[in-house]
Structure formats: structure tokens, C-alpha cells
Design a protein around this motif. Sequence first.
Motif, PDB file in Angstrom:
ATOM      1  N   THR A  98       5.676   2.849  12.017  1.00 49.91           N
ATOM      2  CA  THR A  98       4.874   3.077  13.215  1.00 49.91           C
ATOM      3  C   THR A  98       3.487   3.612  12.895  1.00 49.91           C
ATOM      4  OG1 THR A  98       5.866   5.262  13.487  1.00 49.91           O
ATOM      5  CG2 THR A  98       6.876   3.458  14.694  1.00 49.91           C
ATOM      6  N   LYS A  99       2.605   3.348  13.820  1.00 53.37           N
ATOM      7  CA  LYS A  99       1.221   3.822  13.738  1.00 53.37           C
ATOM      8  C   LYS A  99       1.226   5.328  13.463  1.00 53.37           C
ATOM      9  CE  LYS A  99      -2.938   4.301  16.521  1.00 53.37           C
ATOM     10  NZ  LYS A  99      -3.601   3.955  17.786  1.00 53.37           N
ATOM     11  N   GLY A 100       0.342   5.741  12.545  1.00 51.84           N
ATOM     12  CA  GLY A 100       0.209   7.153  12.217  1.00 51.84           C
ATOM     13  C   GLY A 100       1.031   7.598  11.017  1.00 51.84           C
ATOM     14  N   GLU A 101       2.007   6.770  10.597  1.00 51.24           N
ATOM     15  CA  GLU A 101       2.787   7.134   9.413  1.00 51.24           C
ATOM     16  C   GLU A 101       1.891   7.075   8.177  1.00 51.24           C
ATOM     17  OE1 GLU A 101       6.864   5.901   8.637  1.00 51.24           O
ATOM     18  OE2 GLU A 101       6.905   4.980  10.632  1.00 51.24           O
ATOM     19  N   ILE A 102       2.151   7.961   7.233  1.00 54.24           N
ATOM     20  CA  ILE A 102       1.405   7.990   5.974  1.00 54.24           C
ATOM     21  C   ILE A 102       2.234   7.253   4.928  1.00 54.24           C
ATOM     22  CG2 ILE A 102       0.450   9.434   4.143  1.00 54.24           C
ATOM     23  CD1 ILE A 102       0.171  11.659   6.312  1.00 54.24           C
ATOM     24  N   VAL A 103       1.605   6.299   4.248  1.00 54.25           N
ATOM     25  CA  VAL A 103       2.255   5.573   3.154  1.00 54.25           C
ATOM     26  C   VAL A 103       1.365   5.641   1.923  1.00 54.25           C
ATOM     27  CG1 VAL A 103       3.507   3.992   4.693  1.00 54.25           C
ATOM     28  CG2 VAL A 103       1.265   3.335   3.825  1.00 54.25           C
ATOM     29  N   THR A 104       1.994   5.480   0.765  1.00 51.41           N
ATOM     30  CA  THR A 104       1.268   5.436  -0.495  1.00 51.41           C
ATOM     31  C   THR A 104       1.333   4.018  -1.034  1.00 51.41           C
ATOM     32  OG1 THR A 104       1.872   7.726  -0.958  1.00 51.41           O
ATOM     33  CG2 THR A 104       1.091   6.407  -2.818  1.00 51.41           C
ATOM     34  N   ILE A 105       0.175   3.414  -1.252  1.00 49.40           N
ATOM     35  CA  ILE A 105       0.146   2.057  -1.812  1.00 49.40           C
ATOM     36  C   ILE A 105       0.555   2.152  -3.273  1.00 49.40           C
ATOM     37  CG2 ILE A 105      -1.249   0.020  -2.337  1.00 49.40           C
ATOM     38  CD1 ILE A 105      -2.974   0.730   0.108  1.00 49.40           C
ATOM     39  N   HIS A 106       1.660   1.488  -3.585  1.00 48.16           N
ATOM     40  CA  HIS A 106       2.245   1.494  -4.924  1.00 48.16           C
ATOM     41  C   HIS A 106       1.741   0.297  -5.736  1.00 48.16           C
ATOM     42  CE1 HIS A 106       5.359   1.994  -7.984  1.00 48.16           C
ATOM     43  NE2 HIS A 106       5.714   0.746  -7.789  1.00 48.16           N
ATOM     44  N   GLN A 107       1.612  -0.847  -5.042  1.00 47.85           N
ATOM     45  CA  GLN A 107       1.216  -2.081  -5.713  1.00 47.85           C
ATOM     46  C   GLN A 107       0.494  -2.967  -4.712  1.00 47.85           C
ATOM     47  OE1 GLN A 107       3.931  -3.969  -8.645  1.00 47.85           O
ATOM     48  NE2 GLN A 107       4.157  -5.544  -7.098  1.00 47.85           N
ATOM     49  N   ALA A 108      -0.658  -3.467  -5.088  1.00 49.19           N
ATOM     50  CA  ALA A 108      -1.423  -4.389  -4.250  1.00 49.19           C
ATOM     51  C   ALA A 108      -1.768  -5.597  -5.105  1.00 49.19           C
ATOM     52  CB  ALA A 108      -2.682  -3.714  -3.717  1.00 49.19           C
ATOM     53  N   LEU A 109      -0.769  -6.439  -5.309  1.00 40.35           N
ATOM     54  CA  LEU A 109      -0.942  -7.611  -6.158  1.00 40.35           C
ATOM     55  C   LEU A 109      -0.500  -8.845  -5.395  1.00 40.35           C
ATOM     56  CD1 LEU A 109       0.573  -6.117  -9.421  1.00 40.35           C
ATOM     57  CD2 LEU A 109      -1.836  -6.571  -8.995  1.00 40.35           C
ATOM     58  N   GLY A 110      -1.109  -9.965  -5.756  1.00 44.65           N
ATOM     59  CA  GLY A 110      -0.735 -11.192  -5.081  1.00 44.65           C
ATOM     60  C   GLY A 110      -1.149 -11.139  -3.635  1.00 44.65           C
ATOM     61  N   ASN A 111      -0.240 -11.460  -2.760  1.00 42.60           N
ATOM     62  CA  ASN A 111      -0.572 -11.579  -1.352  1.00 42.60           C
ATOM     63  C   ASN A 111       0.136 -10.538  -0.488  1.00 42.60           C
ATOM     64  OD1 ASN A 111      -2.280 -13.059   0.267  1.00 42.60           O
ATOM     65  ND2 ASN A 111      -0.647 -14.352   1.048  1.00 42.60           N
ATOM     66  N   ASN A 112       0.633  -9.443  -1.088  1.00 41.48           N
ATOM     67  CA  ASN A 112       1.370  -8.428  -0.354  1.00 41.48           C
ATOM     68  C   ASN A 112       1.069  -7.040  -0.905  1.00 41.48           C
ATOM     69  OD1 ASN A 112       3.170 -10.267   1.277  1.00 41.48           O
ATOM     70  ND2 ASN A 112       3.678 -10.944  -0.776  1.00 41.48           N
ATOM     71  N   TYR A 113       1.527  -6.043  -0.169  1.00 43.65           N
ATOM     72  CA  TYR A 113       1.380  -4.651  -0.592  1.00 43.65           C
ATOM     73  C   TYR A 113       2.765  -4.021  -0.677  1.00 43.65           C
ATOM     74  CZ  TYR A 113      -3.512  -5.197   0.635  1.00 43.65           C
ATOM     75  OH  TYR A 113      -4.810  -5.630   0.703  1.00 43.65           O
TER      76      TYR A 113
END
Length: 184
Positions: A27-42
Motif C-alpha cells: 500500500t501507498k506509504g509503505e517503505i521498501v528497500t530496493i534490493h535489485q533493479a536489473l532487467g525489467n523489474n525491481y
Amino acid sequence: MAEREDVVLTRDVNVVTVPDGFTSILTKGEIVTIHQALGNNYTVVTQYGTMVRIASVDADALGKEHHQLHTLVSETSAEAVENNCWEVMKTVYDPEIPVNIVDLGLVYHCSVSPSKTNPDLNDVHVIMTLTAPGCGMGPVIQGDVEKAIRALPGVASVDVELALDPPWSREMMSEVAQLQLGLY
């Protein structure tokens, strides 16, 4: 991507949990940590420690831009389509491993033949495997391959077949992949 980045979701977003492949919503407002941003997805980790995958079409929820797949050749000959297939498969990543599925050795075969329904187009058949037989992300990765190839010029149909024999092993990885993962 070497550095982790914390972001606040700007809207609700559909996700696929890793490694089981179940769908869910953050949901909107949740905090996430980007672990991998490769190819066409996160691949992100939620504030509760759950790893999930967010599709590129939902990159705006992370404050990122949608990645577009680009073909290298606009030709529609069987040879050009096959080369494009291999190139777009290199944009598909296992969400837990920062190496594309081609270099991981997951793609066993890719063949292109004239379409039976439209002589100006081609049918593509891919045989691939998974790093583990029960991988919940298998259908998701298989769908990523099919979607990427279907978007190529000159393609009429795509059949992505999962094969578990021979089973995948580390020796199937390219030398580059083994170096990337510190295994060589």
C-alpha cells in the motif's frame, strides 16, 4: 545496483512475493528497500523483511521510470528474430540472483521457424529450466520470457517450455556469471 535504496511507495502496487510466487499488494506509504533493479523489474524488501518483485510498469510507485525493452534489429527474418530473442532473454533476471537467465544457464534452447498462420512472421520455441525444481518464481520468470519475446517484431507466437531434465547446476553458468557471483 550496489547500494540499497529506501523508498516510500507513492501508490498501491501489485507485487509477487519471492521465492513463492504469490501475488499481493503493497500500500501507498509503505517503505521498501530496493534490493535489485536489473532487467525489467525491481526486487524490493518490505519493512517486514518480505522480498517482493515489482514490475517495471509499476516503477512510478517507487519514484522510478518504466524501462522499455529495445530490440537491436527491426528485421523480421528468422535469424534476426532469434538474435533478438537471445538479447531480450538477457534482460530477464531471477529476482534473487543478480545475473540474467541466459548467463545463469537457464535457457537450453531457442528456435525460430516460419509461422504456419502468417508467412511474414515467426513462431518461437524456448526450452528453459529453473535453478530449483520447486521454484515458485518459475511461472513468473517463464511469463517474463514469453512477454519479452512476444513484444519483438516478426513474432507470431511464443511457446516457453519448462524442462527439469537435465537439472540445472552451477556449471551451466557462463564464466562471466560465475565471476559476477564470486564462484570462479
